[in-house]
Write an enzyme that holds these catalytic residues in place. Sequence first.
Site, mmCIF file in Angstrom:
data_model
loop_
_atom_site.group_PDB
_atom_site.id
_atom_site.type_symbol
_atom_site.label_atom_id
_atom_site.label_comp_id
_atom_site.label_asym_id
_atom_site.label_seq_id
_atom_site.Cartn_x
_atom_site.Cartn_y
_atom_site.Cartn_z
ATOM 1 N N CYS A 231 0.881 -1.184 0.000
ATOM 2 C CA CYS A 231 0.000 0.000 0.000
ATOM 3 C C CYS A 231 0.908 1.220 0.000
ATOM 4 O O CYS A 231 0.995 1.960 0.981
ATOM 5 C CB CYS A 231 -0.916 -0.006 1.219
ATOM 6 N N ALA A 232 1.590 1.449 -1.119
ATOM 7 C CA ALA A 232 2.710 2.385 -1.155
ATOM 8 C C ALA A 232 2.301 3.840 -1.016
ATOM 9 O O ALA A 232 3.061 4.662 -0.516
ATOM 10 C CB ALA A 232 3.494 2.192 -2.449
ATOM 11 N N GLY A 235 4.656 6.970 -1.381
ATOM 12 C CA GLY A 235 5.973 6.337 -1.454
ATOM 13 C C GLY A 235 6.995 6.706 -0.411
ATOM 14 O O GLY A 235 8.180 6.417 -0.604
ATOM 15 N N GLY A 236 6.595 7.304 0.704
ATOM 16 C CA GLY A 236 7.582 7.662 1.723
ATOM 17 C C GLY A 236 8.368 6.463 2.222
ATOM 18 O O GLY A 236 9.608 6.494 2.280
ATOM 19 N N LYS A 237 7.664 5.379 2.564
ATOM 20 C CA LYS A 237 8.352 4.173 3.057
ATOM 21 C C LYS A 237 9.013 3.428 1.911
ATOM 22 O O LYS A 237 10.055 2.792 2.101
ATOM 23 C CB LYS A 237 7.363 3.280 3.809
ATOM 24 N N ASP A 255 -0.236 0.270 -5.423
ATOM 25 C CA ASP A 255 -1.315 1.075 -4.846
ATOM 26 C C ASP A 255 -2.498 1.078 -5.799
ATOM 27 O O ASP A 255 -2.330 0.912 -7.019
ATOM 28 C CB ASP A 255 -0.875 2.511 -4.551
ATOM 29 N N ASP A 302 1.502 -1.575 4.844
ATOM 30 C CA ASP A 302 1.192 -0.384 5.649
ATOM 31 C C ASP A 302 -0.284 -0.101 5.377
ATOM 32 O O ASP A 302 -0.633 0.659 4.492
ATOM 33 C CB ASP A 302 2.088 0.771 5.227
ATOM 34 N N CYS A 355 -0.906 3.299 11.284
ATOM 35 C CA CYS A 355 -0.701 4.495 12.106
ATOM 36 C C CYS A 355 -1.951 4.687 12.974
ATOM 37 O O CYS A 355 -2.517 5.772 13.056
ATOM 38 C CB CYS A 355 -0.392 5.726 11.261
#
Length: 416
Positions: A231-232, A235-237, A255, A302, A355
């Site tokens: 679940c990009a 794209g931070g991770k 995604d 994520d 989160c």
Amino acid sequence: MTSPIHLNQFQALIDALNEVLTFVRPADAVLRQFFREQSKIGGHDRRYIVETVYGVLRHAESLTPFAPLHAARRLALLFHMKIEGRSLRDLEKLCSEEELRWLKEVKAAGLPPSLSVQTGLPEWVLEKLKPIYNEQDLLTLGRSMMHEAPLDIRVNTFLVSREDVLNELLGMGLKVSVTPHSPFGLRLEGRPSLQDLILFKKGYFEIQDEGSQLLGVMLAPKRRDLVIDFCAGAGGKTLLIATLMQNLGRVYAFDVSAKRLDQLKPRLKRSGLSNIMPVLIENERDQRVKRLRGKADRVLVDAPCSGLGTLRRNPDLKYRQSAEGIDELVVKQRAILESAAQCVKPGGLLMYATCSILPEENEGQVQWFSEKHQDFELTEVNLPELGMTSGHFLQCLPHQQGTDGFFAAMWQRKMN
């Protein structure tokens, strides 16, 4: 000393607050559009509007005993008087006679001693947290969520060292320090504008909360791995994973949103990385997912979640989410986790992260998956950066680690 509020400032605030309090869209997106449409509003007034809107949202449980959540004018006046401590004399020029009489009535009124008021968390959230937190822990957690989050950045160590970026930012006169847990994070004081800096344009850093950075540390991809970020999003991770792999191996960024993946493209270009493949999928059962069945060394889920771990940044989530909505998210998380698990090869790792601070999105999902999938074994957390070398979960919380609320667990697929 607080600056006086001018009538035109206050009216612009009410216009913005009325739009935010519909809770149809995220508050930050509403404010961005509002300022685009009201382009004549200056920087000082914009800061006043943003700070007051977010102040009202953070402290809404202390304000709504005196005014309903849709009453923008009254909530703003209450915030200025009860939270900021402004005098009636400061506020009288902003009020009608009726509003001034009302303010005088509520000025001395005490707050109801409810846990919701004391924590700043709605009752539906508290009911979900009570099974795992006692009252004192809830008070500590809730109050920590009322504070503004720090501004964290992640240094792109593929291009530059953390020390070099730290020294450059210090040389600009910014107040910056290394993050206490992440080995590639920096924390800045205040809200400096970073996206116009040459360092940012060169791809030397990305804005990313320290807790989010720690998910990459926990996943610990190896250089020549095949990794899927299921679940990009923007794209931070994904970028962090590719950086940890030193631009080797292959990272698939899946995604279902073309818009989110489009946001990854300029970030990817800045980063200097070439081992990321953005892949738009229709759903978790997409044929492009099935082609990677049993091939991935590491898969990160994520998961789409309530986001309640980010209340310091997104206090409106308390009111845009609901108990019924959480039930729907739990079903979606399970479907994604099921599909992602099929991509993990024997001996590979599957990581589930949110989160969120809600147990049904976190520990509950881990228990469900572990019971259903005997071919996956829950691993121990080994994060000496956090002083964590045992236990099956990573749980970061604002009042403990100083990060957003993050949860993660990881399984290893047993060898055949």
